[in-house]
Enzyme design. Structure first.
Site, PDB file in Angstrom:
ATOM      1  N   LEU A  35      34.816  35.816  55.178  1.00 54.71           N
ATOM      2  CA  LEU A  35      33.515  36.782  54.884  1.00 54.71           C
ATOM      3  C   LEU A  35      33.959  37.759  54.042  1.00 54.71           C
ATOM      4  CD1 LEU A  35      31.263  36.666  57.896  1.00 54.71           C
ATOM      5  CD2 LEU A  35      30.902  35.313  56.069  1.00 54.71           C
ATOM      6  N   TYR A 155      44.335  33.744  38.152  1.00 54.81           N
ATOM      7  CA  TYR A 155      43.294  32.977  38.991  1.00 54.81           C
ATOM      8  C   TYR A 155      43.907  31.344  38.774  1.00 54.81           C
ATOM      9  CZ  TYR A 155      39.422  29.866  40.073  1.00 54.81           C
ATOM     10  OH  TYR A 155      38.752  28.712  40.387  1.00 54.81           O
ATOM     11  N   LYS A 159      45.612  28.811  41.409  1.00 61.38           N
ATOM     12  CA  LYS A 159      44.964  27.305  41.611  1.00 61.38           C
ATOM     13  C   LYS A 159      45.995  26.296  41.458  1.00 61.38           C
ATOM     14  CE  LYS A 159      41.229  26.790  42.962  1.00 61.38           C
ATOM     15  NZ  LYS A 159      40.731  26.569  44.613  1.00 61.38           N
ATOM     16  N   ASN A 185      30.381  26.048  37.495  1.00 63.46           N
ATOM     17  CA  ASN A 185      29.270  26.023  38.242  1.00 63.46           C
ATOM     18  C   ASN A 185      28.345  26.767  37.892  1.00 63.46           C
ATOM     19  OD1 ASN A 185      29.967  23.940  41.390  1.00 63.46           O
ATOM     20  ND2 ASN A 185      31.180  23.860  39.389  1.00 63.46           N
TER      21      ASN A 185
HETATM   22  P1  NAD Z   1      33.280  32.217  46.014  1.00 63.07           P
HETATM   23  O1  NAD Z   1      34.074  33.333  45.587  1.00 63.07           O
HETATM   24  O2  NAD Z   1      32.071  32.216  45.917  1.00 63.07           O
HETATM   25  O3  NAD Z   1      33.424  31.913  47.609  1.00 63.07           O
HETATM   26  C1  NAD Z   1      34.712  31.854  48.077  1.00 63.07           C
HETATM   27  C2  NAD Z   1      34.597  31.796  49.722  1.00 63.07           C
HETATM   28  O4  NAD Z   1      36.131  31.709  50.378  1.00 63.07           O
HETATM   29  C3  NAD Z   1      33.822  33.113  50.207  1.00 63.07           C
HETATM   30  O5  NAD Z   1      32.904  32.772  51.324  1.00 63.07           O
HETATM   31  C4  NAD Z   1      35.129  33.979  50.801  1.00 63.07           C
HETATM   32  O6  NAD Z   1      34.470  34.815  52.034  1.00 63.07           O
HETATM   33  C5  NAD Z   1      35.856  32.962  51.344  1.00 63.07           C
HETATM   34  N1  NAD Z   1      37.395  33.570  51.500  1.00 63.07           N
HETATM   35  C6  NAD Z   1      38.082  33.940  50.445  1.00 63.07           C
HETATM   36  N2  NAD Z   1      39.190  34.365  50.744  1.00 63.07           N
HETATM   37  C7  NAD Z   1      39.235  33.750  52.046  1.00 63.07           C
HETATM   38  C8  NAD Z   1      40.463  33.791  53.140  1.00 63.07           C
HETATM   39  N3  NAD Z   1      41.551  34.242  52.831  1.00 63.07           N
HETATM   40  N4  NAD Z   1      40.239  33.046  54.276  1.00 63.07           N
HETATM   41  C9  NAD Z   1      39.055  32.358  54.419  1.00 63.07           C
HETATM   42  N5  NAD Z   1      37.958  32.557  53.619  1.00 63.07           N
HETATM   43  C10 NAD Z   1      38.386  33.072  52.436  1.00 63.07           C
HETATM   44  O7  NAD Z   1      33.879  30.875  45.429  1.00 63.07           O
HETATM   45  P2  NAD Z   1      33.240  29.494  44.595  1.00 63.07           P
HETATM   46  O8  NAD Z   1      32.624  29.852  43.343  1.00 63.07           O
HETATM   47  O9  NAD Z   1      32.256  28.955  45.577  1.00 63.07           O
HETATM   48  O10 NAD Z   1      34.528  28.582  44.334  1.00 63.07           O
HETATM   49  C11 NAD Z   1      34.657  27.877  45.764  1.00 63.07           C
HETATM   50  C12 NAD Z   1      35.969  26.940  45.344  1.00 63.07           C
HETATM   51  O11 NAD Z   1      35.683  25.918  44.047  1.00 63.07           O
HETATM   52  C13 NAD Z   1      37.283  27.647  44.989  1.00 63.07           C
HETATM   53  O12 NAD Z   1      38.350  27.187  45.467  1.00 63.07           O
HETATM   54  C14 NAD Z   1      37.217  27.749  43.465  1.00 63.07           C
HETATM   55  O13 NAD Z   1      38.544  27.732  42.869  1.00 63.07           O
HETATM   56  C15 NAD Z   1      36.536  26.416  43.029  1.00 63.07           C
HETATM   57  N6  NAD Z   1      35.933  26.178  41.774  1.00 63.07           N
HETATM   58  C16 NAD Z   1      34.888  27.133  41.404  1.00 63.07           C
HETATM   59  C17 NAD Z   1      34.185  26.860  40.351  1.00 63.07           C
HETATM   60  C18 NAD Z   1      33.102  28.071  39.932  1.00 63.07           C
HETATM   61  O14 NAD Z   1      32.635  27.627  38.785  1.00 63.07           O
HETATM   62  N7  NAD Z   1      32.408  28.674  40.798  1.00 63.07           N
HETATM   63  C19 NAD Z   1      34.445  25.764  39.396  1.00 63.07           C
HETATM   64  C20 NAD Z   1      35.473  24.975  39.935  1.00 63.07           C
HETATM   65  C21 NAD Z   1      36.073  25.210  41.009  1.00 63.07           C
HETATM   66  O1  DAU Z   2      35.839  26.530  34.899  1.00 62.39           O
HETATM   67  C1  DAU Z   2      35.877  26.686  36.323  1.00 62.39           C
HETATM   68  C2  DAU Z   2      35.850  28.189  36.522  1.00 62.39           C
HETATM   69  O2  DAU Z   2      34.576  28.693  36.201  1.00 62.39           O
HETATM   70  C3  DAU Z   2      36.204  28.473  38.111  1.00 62.39           C
HETATM   71  O3  DAU Z   2      37.285  27.939  38.450  1.00 62.39           O
HETATM   72  C4  DAU Z   2      35.962  30.049  38.476  1.00 62.39           C
HETATM   73  O4  DAU Z   2      36.040  30.226  39.674  1.00 62.39           O
HETATM   74  C5  DAU Z   2      34.630  30.431  37.853  1.00 62.39           C
HETATM   75  O5  DAU Z   2      34.702  31.675  38.183  1.00 62.39           O
HETATM   76  C6  DAU Z   2      34.421  30.227  36.299  1.00 62.39           C
HETATM   77  O6  DAU Z   2      35.302  30.858  35.574  1.00 62.39           O
HETATM   78  P1  DAU Z   2      34.996  31.679  34.152  1.00 62.39           P
HETATM   79  O7  DAU Z   2      36.034  32.681  33.957  1.00 62.39           O
HETATM   80  O8  DAU Z   2      34.773  30.455  33.216  1.00 62.39           O
HETATM   81  O9  DAU Z   2      33.670  32.166  34.417  1.00 62.39           O
HETATM   82  P2  DAU Z   2      32.810  33.459  34.235  1.00 62.39           P
HETATM   83  O10 DAU Z   2      31.597  33.391  34.609  1.00 62.39           O
HETATM   84  O11 DAU Z   2      33.611  34.689  34.882  1.00 62.39           O
HETATM   85  O12 DAU Z   2      32.989  33.672  32.852  1.00 62.39           O
HETATM   86  C7  DAU Z   2      32.332  32.946  31.861  1.00 62.39           C
HETATM   87  C8  DAU Z   2      32.312  33.105  30.399  1.00 62.39           C
HETATM   88  O13 DAU Z   2      31.627  34.057  30.136  1.00 62.39           O
HETATM   89  C9  DAU Z   2      33.905  33.394  30.199  1.00 62.39           C
HETATM   90  O14 DAU Z   2      34.129  32.764  28.810  1.00 62.39           O
HETATM   91  C10 DAU Z   2      33.870  35.043  30.188  1.00 62.39           C
HETATM   92  C11 DAU Z   2      32.440  35.197  29.681  1.00 62.39           C
HETATM   93  N1  DAU Z   2      31.849  36.640  30.493  1.00 62.39           N
HETATM   94  C12 DAU Z   2      31.922  36.469  31.632  1.00 62.39           C
HETATM   95  C13 DAU Z   2      31.529  37.745  32.351  1.00 62.39           C
HETATM   96  C14 DAU Z   2      31.631  37.984  33.833  1.00 62.39           C
HETATM   97  C15 DAU Z   2      31.290  37.655  29.452  1.00 62.39           C
HETATM   98  O15 DAU Z   2      31.241  37.325  28.232  1.00 62.39           O
HETATM   99  N2  DAU Z   2      30.869  38.763  30.193  1.00 62.39           N
HETATM  100  C16 DAU Z   2      31.050  38.855  31.524  1.00 62.39           C
HETATM  101  O16 DAU Z   2      30.622  39.923  31.975  1.00 62.39           O
END
Ligand code: NAD
Ligand code: DAU
Length: 347
Positions: A35, A155, A159, A185
């Site tokens: 959390l 980041y 990963k 996503n």
């Molecule tokens: P998020 O930041 O919304 O959620 C991360 C969750 O992990 C949170 O609930 C947080 O409390 C928990 N967490 C963080 N550090 C922790 C720790 N040390 N111990 C236990 N829990 C911990 O992330 P998300 O966007 O849902 O992404 C989930 C996974 O999917 C990540 O591994 C991310 O790299 C991967 N991913 C995300 C996207 C995207 O677009 N969001 C795309 C591809 C892969």
């Molecule tokens: O590709 C998968 C990844 O997508 C995941 O692994 C990450 O966890 C997730 O955060 C996401 O990363 P991005 O950096 O692509 O997502 P973000 O929403 O931060 O940014 C999307 C695009 O928009 C990127 O080109 C940066 C731009 N951006 C983002 C923010 C937050 C802006 O122009 N302004 C902003 O304020």
């Protein structure tokens, strides 16, 4: 089966937990989450009382805690989503990403290996990774499962490092893993630090929309429930020691996506056409900003039959409606700490 899902209170994790709890009544789902600012139990209100669901508050960095839950619950599988996930935060605090994403993952690997040894063939450790490990594409081409890793942000480096450890445990200890690398996503419960929910929230509040650089960066967007469906499929049908790329076949330049969002929001909010677009503000670029990501998801499509089930228009429509109908959720997550983060990132 007893299944441990880490990071289940976060954005993607909460959709995965919900899918497993409601679809597999014969499994028991344990959601381990620290959390952090990104974890929110409100995301799981609808399933929190299900008899096959247990929440475990804890940190994947806490080795003793991880050992104790493995000893107590004898997990058959792990779906590992817990991570620090925001690129901008990794630029200001890289060490937090090394700790959770690398050391936390290795911790889980060590405890799983130790608890499961002698019985590895009946276990599965599923690591959720990202397309960002492959680096940046130019105008052409796609990331496939054999594209060399070339991460550019702290980041994506963290990963990539965790992916390498998992593969290495597979080679060295015959550890039963599977990895998926997914594109961007979007959907309900997305924390409003990421592009789409941040901009939805700012449009609602008539605040500037901070587009990084010239806005000509490209991302491939996938509706979060389609990612959860893919995770379900790979967990049950994916092959050990394999990687699958997951993507939306849905590339958008940021600026085009932002303009589309503005048009949709004007309609939903009954505002004059063009009013949200006026909020677009070009700001300083993200350092090391990757130009383009695009996933070739042929392997998961051919081998497991997965493909996105909703179009981008349908997904965005559902997403906007969710935020408009869940103002309390949005207000709760944007008060307190969020304000400080916003100030330091954008002012
Ligand atoms: P998020 O930041 O919304 O959620 C991360 C969750 O992990 C949170 O609930 C947080 O409390 C928990 N967490 C963080 N550090 C922790 C720790 N040390 N111990 C236990 N829990 C911990 O992330 P998300 O966007 O849902 O992404 C989930 C996974 O999917 C990540 O591994 C991310 O790299 C991967 N991913 C995300 C996207 C995207 O677009 N969001 C795309 C591809 C892969
Ligand atoms: O590709 C998968 C990844 O997508 C995941 O692994 C990450 O966890 C997730 O955060 C996401 O990363 P991005 O950096 O692509 O997502 P973000 O929403 O931060 O940014 C999307 C695009 O928009 C990127 O080109 C940066 C731009 N951006 C983002 C923010 C937050 C802006 O122009 N302004 C902003 O304020």
């Amino acid at each position: 089966m007893n299944i441990l899902i880490t990071g289940g209170a976060g954005f993607i994790g909460s959709h995965v937990v919900r899918r497993f709890v409601t679809r597999y009544k014969e499994y028991h789902i344990f959601n381990l989450d620290a959390l952090t600012y990104a974890g929110n139990l409100e995301n799981l209100k609808d399933v929190e009382k299900a008899p096959n669901y247990t929440f475990l508050k804890g940190n994947i960095l806490d080795e003793n805690f991880i050992k104790s839950i493995f000893a107590k619950y004898n997990f058959d599988g792990v779906i590992h989503l817990a991570a620090e996930s925001h690129v901008d935060r990794s630029i200001t605090d890289p060490l937090a990403f090394v700790k959770t994403n690398v050391i936390g993952t290795v911790n889980l690997l060590n405890v799983s290996l130790d608890t499961w040894k002698g019985n590895l063939e009946h276990k599965r450790f599923y690591h959720i990774s990202t397309d960002e490990v492959y680096g940046a594409l130019g105008a052409e081409g796609f990331f496939t499962e054999v594209t060399p890793y070339d991460p550019n942000s702290p980041y994506s480096a963290s990963k990539a490092s965790s992916d390498h450890f998992i593969r290495a445990y597979g080679e060295t200890y015959q550890f039963p893993y599977v990895i998926t690398n997914c594109s961007n996503n979007y959907g309900p419960n997305h924390f409003p630090e990421k592009l789409i929910p941040l901009f939805i929230n700012n449009i609602i509040n008539n605040k500037p929309l901070p587009v990084y650089g010239d806005g000509n960066y490209t991302r491939d967007w996938l509706f979060v429930e389609d990612h959860a469906i893919a995770i379900d499929l790979v967990f049950h049908k994916g092959k050990n020691h394999e990687t699958y790329n997951i993507g939306g076949f849905n590339e958008w330049k940021n600026i085009d996506l932002v303009k589309l969002l503005c048009r949709l929001m004007d309609k939903k909010l009954n505002r004059k056409e063009g009013s949200s677009e006026k909020l677009i503000t070009y700001v300083k670029d993200r350092p090391g900003h990757d130009l383009r990501y695009a996933i070739d998801a042929t392997k998961i499509n051919k081998e497991l039959g997965w493909e996105p089930s909703v179009t981008f228009e349908e997904g965005l429509d559902k997403t906007i409606d969710w935020y408009l109908n869940n103002k309390e959720w949005l207000n709760n997550v944007t008060s307190g700490e969020y304000q400080k983060y916003y100030e330091s990132q954008y002012n």
